[in-house]
Design a protein around this motif. Structure first.
Motif, PDB file in Angstrom:
ATOM      1  N   PRO A 114     103.995  74.747  20.640  1.00 33.48           N
ATOM      2  CA  PRO A 114     104.877  74.728  21.810  1.00 33.48           C
ATOM      3  C   PRO A 114     105.100  73.305  22.304  1.00 33.48           C
ATOM      4  CG  PRO A 114     102.676  75.383  22.456  1.00 33.48           C
ATOM      5  CD  PRO A 114     102.662  75.263  20.963  1.00 33.48           C
ATOM      6  N   SER A 115     106.066  73.165  23.196  1.00 36.82           N
ATOM      7  CA  SER A 115     106.349  71.861  23.779  1.00 36.82           C
ATOM      8  C   SER A 115     106.649  72.025  25.256  1.00 36.82           C
ATOM      9  CB  SER A 115     107.554  71.218  23.064  1.00 36.82           C
ATOM     10  OG  SER A 115     107.869  69.965  23.640  1.00 36.82           O
ATOM     11  N   LEU A 116     106.047  71.173  26.078  1.00 37.97           N
ATOM     12  CA  LEU A 116     106.262  71.193  27.514  1.00 37.97           C
ATOM     13  C   LEU A 116     106.900  69.877  27.957  1.00 37.97           C
ATOM     14  CD1 LEU A 116     102.873  72.660  28.841  1.00 37.97           C
ATOM     15  CD2 LEU A 116     105.037  73.871  28.551  1.00 37.97           C
ATOM     16  N   ALA A 117     107.874  69.973  28.836  1.00 41.05           N
ATOM     17  CA  ALA A 117     108.501  68.773  29.397  1.00 41.05           C
ATOM     18  C   ALA A 117     107.669  68.295  30.579  1.00 41.05           C
ATOM     19  CB  ALA A 117     109.931  69.078  29.819  1.00 41.05           C
ATOM     20  N   ALA A 118     106.457  67.880  30.280  1.00 42.09           N
ATOM     21  CA  ALA A 118     105.533  67.417  31.322  1.00 42.09           C
ATOM     22  C   ALA A 118     104.490  66.516  30.678  1.00 42.09           C
ATOM     23  CB  ALA A 118     104.846  68.596  32.010  1.00 42.09           C
ATOM     24  N   THR A 119     104.037  65.528  31.440  1.00 40.48           N
ATOM     25  CA  THR A 119     103.040  64.572  30.955  1.00 40.48           C
ATOM     26  C   THR A 119     101.744  64.729  31.733  1.00 40.48           C
ATOM     27  OG1 THR A 119     104.713  62.949  30.319  1.00 40.48           O
ATOM     28  CG2 THR A 119     102.479  62.122  30.680  1.00 40.48           C
ATOM     29  N   VAL A 120     100.646  64.846  31.000  1.00 36.31           N
ATOM     30  CA  VAL A 120      99.316  64.903  31.597  1.00 36.31           C
ATOM     31  C   VAL A 120      98.628  63.564  31.331  1.00 36.31           C
ATOM     32  CG1 VAL A 120      97.072  66.039  31.641  1.00 36.31           C
ATOM     33  CG2 VAL A 120      99.144  67.391  31.239  1.00 36.31           C
ATOM     34  N   GLY A 121      98.266  62.862  32.387  1.00 34.12           N
ATOM     35  CA  GLY A 121      97.488  61.650  32.248  1.00 34.12           C
ATOM     36  C   GLY A 121      96.008  61.994  32.239  1.00 34.12           C
ATOM     37  N   GLU A 135      87.830  66.927  25.387  1.00 30.64           N
ATOM     38  CA  GLU A 135      87.924  68.383  25.483  1.00 30.64           C
ATOM     39  C   GLU A 135      89.154  68.771  26.287  1.00 30.64           C
ATOM     40  OE1 GLU A 135      84.175  70.670  25.889  1.00 30.64           O
ATOM     41  OE2 GLU A 135      85.091  71.498  27.694  1.00 30.64           O
ATOM     42  N   ALA A 136      89.376  68.106  27.412  1.00 30.73           N
ATOM     43  CA  ALA A 136      90.560  68.378  28.224  1.00 30.73           C
ATOM     44  C   ALA A 136      91.833  68.024  27.464  1.00 30.73           C
ATOM     45  CB  ALA A 136      90.484  67.588  29.530  1.00 30.73           C
ATOM     46  N   GLU A 137      91.796  66.936  26.730  1.00 28.65           N
ATOM     47  CA  GLU A 137      92.973  66.476  25.995  1.00 28.65           C
ATOM     48  C   GLU A 137      93.416  67.476  24.943  1.00 28.65           C
ATOM     49  OE1 GLU A 137      94.455  62.624  23.345  1.00 28.65           O
ATOM     50  OE2 GLU A 137      92.531  62.567  24.390  1.00 28.65           O
ATOM     51  N   VAL A 138      92.467  68.044  24.212  1.00 30.93           N
ATOM     52  CA  VAL A 138      92.817  69.015  23.174  1.00 30.93           C
ATOM     53  C   VAL A 138      93.491  70.233  23.788  1.00 30.93           C
ATOM     54  CG1 VAL A 138      91.885  70.592  21.439  1.00 30.93           C
ATOM     55  CG2 VAL A 138      91.041  68.248  21.562  1.00 30.93           C
ATOM     56  N   VAL A 139      92.994  70.696  24.931  1.00 25.21           N
ATOM     57  CA  VAL A 139      93.594  71.856  25.602  1.00 25.21           C
ATOM     58  C   VAL A 139      95.033  71.554  26.003  1.00 25.21           C
ATOM     59  CG1 VAL A 139      93.429  73.400  27.587  1.00 25.21           C
ATOM     60  CG2 VAL A 139      91.350  72.651  26.432  1.00 25.21           C
ATOM     61  N   CYS A 140      95.258  70.376  26.567  1.00 21.08           N
ATOM     62  CA  CYS A 140      96.603  70.002  27.013  1.00 21.08           C
ATOM     63  C   CYS A 140      97.548  69.792  25.831  1.00 21.08           C
ATOM     64  CB  CYS A 140      96.543  68.742  27.862  1.00 21.08           C
ATOM     65  SG  CYS A 140      95.644  68.954  29.427  1.00 21.08           S
ATOM     66  N   LEU A 174      97.219  64.555  36.711  1.00 26.99           N
ATOM     67  CA  LEU A 174      96.173  63.655  36.225  1.00 26.99           C
ATOM     68  C   LEU A 174      94.839  64.376  36.151  1.00 26.99           C
ATOM     69  CD1 LEU A 174      97.044  60.464  38.312  1.00 26.99           C
ATOM     70  CD2 LEU A 174      97.134  60.614  35.817  1.00 26.99           C
ATOM     71  N   ILE A 175      94.137  64.160  35.053  1.00 30.02           N
ATOM     72  CA  ILE A 175      92.741  64.573  34.913  1.00 30.02           C
ATOM     73  C   ILE A 175      91.921  63.293  34.896  1.00 30.02           C
ATOM     74  CG2 ILE A 175      91.039  65.656  33.402  1.00 30.02           C
ATOM     75  CD1 ILE A 175      93.323  67.377  32.276  1.00 30.02           C
ATOM     76  N   GLY A 237      91.415  70.847  31.663  1.00 27.45           N
ATOM     77  CA  GLY A 237      92.593  70.893  30.808  1.00 27.45           C
ATOM     78  C   GLY A 237      93.419  72.139  31.042  1.00 27.45           C
ATOM     79  N   ALA A 238      92.755  73.282  31.197  1.00 29.89           N
ATOM     80  CA  ALA A 238      93.463  74.539  31.434  1.00 29.89           C
ATOM     81  C   ALA A 238      94.222  74.500  32.758  1.00 29.89           C
ATOM     82  CB  ALA A 238      92.479  75.705  31.413  1.00 29.89           C
ATOM     83  N   GLN A 239      93.591  73.952  33.801  1.00 31.20           N
ATOM     84  CA  GLN A 239      94.254  73.851  35.098  1.00 31.20           C
ATOM     85  C   GLN A 239      95.467  72.923  35.005  1.00 31.20           C
ATOM     86  OE1 GLN A 239      93.346  75.630  37.877  1.00 31.20           O
ATOM     87  NE2 GLN A 239      95.236  74.853  38.760  1.00 31.20           N
ATOM     88  N   ALA A 240      95.319  71.817  34.291  1.00 26.25           N
ATOM     89  CA  ALA A 240      96.441  70.894  34.121  1.00 26.25           C
ATOM     90  C   ALA A 240      97.583  71.552  33.359  1.00 26.25           C
ATOM     91  CB  ALA A 240      95.972  69.635  33.392  1.00 26.25           C
TER      92      ALA A 240
END
Length: 252
Positions: A114-121, A135-140, A174-175, A237-240
């Protein structure tokens, strides 16, 4: 129902996949996999490898791969990873195995990313915070968000943080992972208008060590941020991802 039974009978559908379609979960010797969690919650079930035998990890990962076309495994040891790699070479030779730190993602050849039009820092105070951040990065990344990783910007040298403020403000969520006294998420939350998720890391020693001071400091933050449990990279990661998915829906 009849179509599922006919598909199982002619071999085009496995019994495990049919069970997942009917019940939402699959029960095996290693436990029960919530195969419908992605559709119900927007986040797949992660297989926590810690405390499980290599055989149990392999069985659950292969069930996830069979029923959902991918498996997400956290806190995996080298021994468990070797067992999984060896088994997949035989049972799913076309699968892709990705490892980042102690987190592993297995993708079938049919999996559609999938692809999301959003950036997680994803921000770390220091090197010791890296495995939790990974771990958070892999989820995102699994959810299709764009990742911007900013490492080693702890408040012991605040200039390192201030140098990255524009970059941090560009992220949609941001995480921020930090151990010791856990000050970094509080500082960053005061500099951006972006949702901040603080992750206390079990570094530090003496009084308040093991992440306890970091957790307490984040909970007592005078700037607004969310806080997950100690070392809970998957939860962060899940929350982000849920935030990023809402942003993506608004943009599209």
């Amino acid at each position: 129902m009849r179509e599922l039974l006919e598909a199982v009978a002619d071999g085009s559908l496995s019994p495990a996949t049919a069970e997942a379609e009917l019940m939402g979960y699959v029960t095996g010797d290693a436990g029960r996999l919530d195969a419908a969690r992605q559709q119900r919650r927007g986040i797949p079930e992660a297989i926590l490898a810690e405390g499980k035998s290599p055989e149990q990890v392999v069985a659950l990962a292969e069930t996830a791969l069979e029923t959902t076309d991918r498996a997400l495994v956290t806190r995996i040891s080298d021994r468990q990873f070797d067992a999984l790699e060896t088994s997949l070479d035989e049972t799913a030779p076309d699968a892709t195995l990705e490892r980042r730190g102690s987190t592993v993602r297995v993708l079938s050849a049919d999996y559609e990313q999938p692809s999301l039009a959003a950036t997680v820092g994803i921000v770390t105070a220091g090197t010791v915070d890296g495995p939790v951040a990974a771990e958070a990065e892999v989820v995102c990344a699994d959810a299709g968000a764009t990742i911007d990783r900013v490492d080693d910007v702890g408040v012991a040298a605040l200039d390192r943080t201030l140098d990255q403020v524009d970059r941090l403000r560009d992220a949609d969520v941001l995480i921020v992972a930090a151990g010791r006294e856990g000050a970094l998420p509080t500082v960053i939350a005061g500099l951006v208008n972006t949702p901040v998720i603080g992750v206390p890391v079990s570094s530090g020693y003496g009084h308040g060590g093991g992440g306890e001071a970091a957790l307490a400091g984040m909970l007592q933050s005078c700037t607004v941020l969310s806080v997950v449990n100690i070392d809970a990279g998957f939860v962060a990661g899940a929350q982000a991802v849920l935030i990023a998915r809402a942003i993506d829906a608004g943009r599209n």
